[in-house]
Scaffold this motif. Structure first.
Motif, PDB file in Angstrom:
ATOM      1  N   HIS A   1       0.892  -1.273  -0.088  1.00  0.00           N
ATOM      2  CA  HIS A   1      -0.002   0.038  -0.020  1.00  0.00           C
ATOM      3  C   HIS A   1       0.743   1.208  -0.083  1.00  0.00           C
ATOM      4  O   HIS A   1       0.676   2.325  -0.676  1.00  0.00           O
ATOM      5  CB  HIS A   1      -0.853  -0.131   1.039  1.00  0.00           C
ATOM      6  CG  HIS A   1      -1.836   1.293   1.411  1.00  0.00           C
ATOM      7  ND1 HIS A   1      -2.941   1.563   0.507  1.00  0.00           N
ATOM      8  CD2 HIS A   1      -1.723   2.294   2.400  1.00  0.00           C
ATOM      9  CE1 HIS A   1      -3.446   2.550   0.731  1.00  0.00           C
ATOM     10  NE2 HIS A   1      -2.854   3.056   1.972  1.00  0.00           N
TER      11      HIS A   1
ATOM     12  N   LYS B   1       2.755   1.878  -3.555  1.00  0.00           N
ATOM     13  CA  LYS B   1       1.466   2.623  -4.289  1.00  0.00           C
ATOM     14  C   LYS B   1       1.564   3.971  -4.227  1.00  0.00           C
ATOM     15  O   LYS B   1       1.379   4.885  -5.174  1.00  0.00           O
ATOM     16  CB  LYS B   1       0.430   2.161  -4.210  1.00  0.00           C
ATOM     17  CG  LYS B   1       0.163   0.617  -4.807  1.00  0.00           C
ATOM     18  CD  LYS B   1      -1.359   0.032  -4.798  1.00  0.00           C
ATOM     19  CE  LYS B   1      -1.381  -1.560  -5.186  1.00  0.00           C
ATOM     20  NZ  LYS B   1      -2.655  -2.025  -5.141  1.00  0.00           N
ATOM     21  N   GLN B   2       1.889   4.494  -3.065  1.00  0.00           N
ATOM     22  CA  GLN B   2       1.826   5.991  -2.725  1.00  0.00           C
ATOM     23  C   GLN B   2       3.303   6.699  -2.819  1.00  0.00           C
ATOM     24  O   GLN B   2       3.735   7.594  -2.311  1.00  0.00           O
ATOM     25  CB  GLN B   2       1.121   6.243  -1.257  1.00  0.00           C
ATOM     26  CG  GLN B   2      -0.026   5.851  -1.151  1.00  0.00           C
ATOM     27  CD  GLN B   2      -0.507   5.942   0.222  1.00  0.00           C
ATOM     28  OE1 GLN B   2      -0.673   7.017   0.604  1.00  0.00           O
ATOM     29  NE2 GLN B   2      -0.866   4.778   0.855  1.00  0.00           N
TER      30      GLN B   2
ATOM     31  N   LYS C   1       5.568   5.607  -0.970  1.00  0.00           N
ATOM     32  CA  LYS C   1       6.329   6.002   0.577  1.00  0.00           C
ATOM     33  C   LYS C   1       7.184   4.830   1.006  1.00  0.00           C
ATOM     34  O   LYS C   1       6.986   3.637   0.389  1.00  0.00           O
ATOM     35  CB  LYS C   1       5.123   6.217   1.447  1.00  0.00           C
ATOM     36  CG  LYS C   1       4.345   7.453   0.969  1.00  0.00           C
ATOM     37  CD  LYS C   1       3.173   7.683   2.065  1.00  0.00           C
ATOM     38  CE  LYS C   1       2.263   9.019   1.699  1.00  0.00           C
ATOM     39  NZ  LYS C   1       1.112   9.116   2.658  1.00  0.00           N
TER      40      LYS C   1
END
Length: 306
Positions: A58, A61-62, A64
């Protein structure tokens, strides 16, 4: 009673309920065998590793990153590998190891998660395994969880049995052959009842009225897979009880219903895996060697499925 006193009372009640749940959990832990506890740890680590992996995906995908999570993921993978080895070592002591270790599609992880919930000393009949695993028949149907009611089966065991069944099917060994045989039988049953068997894609496109006389191939496949899982549990039951020196009664389908089709557990082993096991016998604990030697000298019992 003022608001503050009511909130305090509610908090005390919640704490009491939490204490009861904690005590129940601790008692469950105290009652676990060494093997069950190892698998319990294995499942806990697996859940944490998956959760951490989902978090990292997750974040990626950002664009980060989270260094502590990345380090935790690496350490969890190492710990998971370590516990997997310990579980495999413990499995070599299981009375039925000499049988299930030669089945194509059976690995230490999938069989370990099933055995963790089963106690052969509490199951006098094959039906006991089926019922506890959620593979019995209730009112002509497989048992279902009902809101507000306690289930008659262990839902975790049911899930792990299903996953094991999928692995057996993918392995395309003797159990896969049985699955294919059952799938043809189940399909023929529906056709004789006047149903049309179609693909899942075709079934989705049908109108509500048409679905009443149509069956999806997925349903047929699942029924066959369920039958295959029941057969495996039957075989496990027979081999395990005989290895422990416990009495084994004839299957209900044969003793009461007059069924005559027998399925011998030993005809489902994979010869290649059996040869590999023989080569590793020097590394197998002495207890397992004795169990294998004693079981090879006895008459092999065949089982049947309802």
């Amino acid at each position: 009673m003022d608001l503050e006193e009511k909130e305090l009372e509610n908090e005390l009640e919640e704490n009491e309920e939490e204490s009861k749940q904690t005590e129940a959990m601790l008692e469950s832990v105290r009652q676990m065998s060494d093997f069950s506890w190892l698998v319990h740890i294995q499942l806990a680590i697996e859940r944490l590793r998956i959760a951490t992996q989902v978090r990292l995906t997750h974040l990626a995908k950002q664009n980060k990153a989270d260094a502590p999570s990345e380090e935790a993921f690496g350490r969890l993978k190492e710990l998971e590998s370590w516990i997997d080895i310990r579980v495999a070592e413990k499995l070599a002591y299981h009375p039925a190891y000499h049988w299930f270790s030669t089945i194509k599609g059976i690995g230490s992880e999938n069989i370990g998660k099933v055995l963790r919930y089963l106690d052969i000393n509490k199951a006098s009949y094959i039906s006991s395994f089926w019922k506890y695993a959620g593979y019995s028949v209730e009112d002509g149907k497989s048992p279902r969880a009902k809101k507000g009611e306690k289930t008659t089966y262990n839902y975790r065991l049911r899930t792990f049995c299903w996953r094991l069944g999928v692995a057996l099917r993918k392995a395309r060994g003797a159990y896969y052959d049985y699955y294919v045989e059952r799938k043809a039988i189940e399909k023929e049953k529906f056709i004789k009842l006047g149903f049309q068997v179609v693909t899942a894609e075709e079934f989705k496109k049908l109108k509500k009225e048409a679905k009443e006389t149509t069956v999806s191939e997925v349903w047929v496949n699942n029924r066959a897979l369920r039958k295959m899982i029941k057969l495996f549990l039957s075989h496990l039951f027979v081999v395990w009880r005989e290895a422990e020196g416990l009495p084994v009664s004839p299957p209900y389908a044969i003793e009461r219903l007059g069924h005559k089709h027998y399925y011998d557990p030993w005809t489902f082993i994979d010869k290649a895996k059996e040869k590999k096991l023989e080569k590793k016998r020097n590394n197998i604990p002495e207890k397992v060697k004795k169990v294998k030697a004693s079981s090879n000298g006895r008459k092999k019992r065949a089982v049947a499925i309802k």
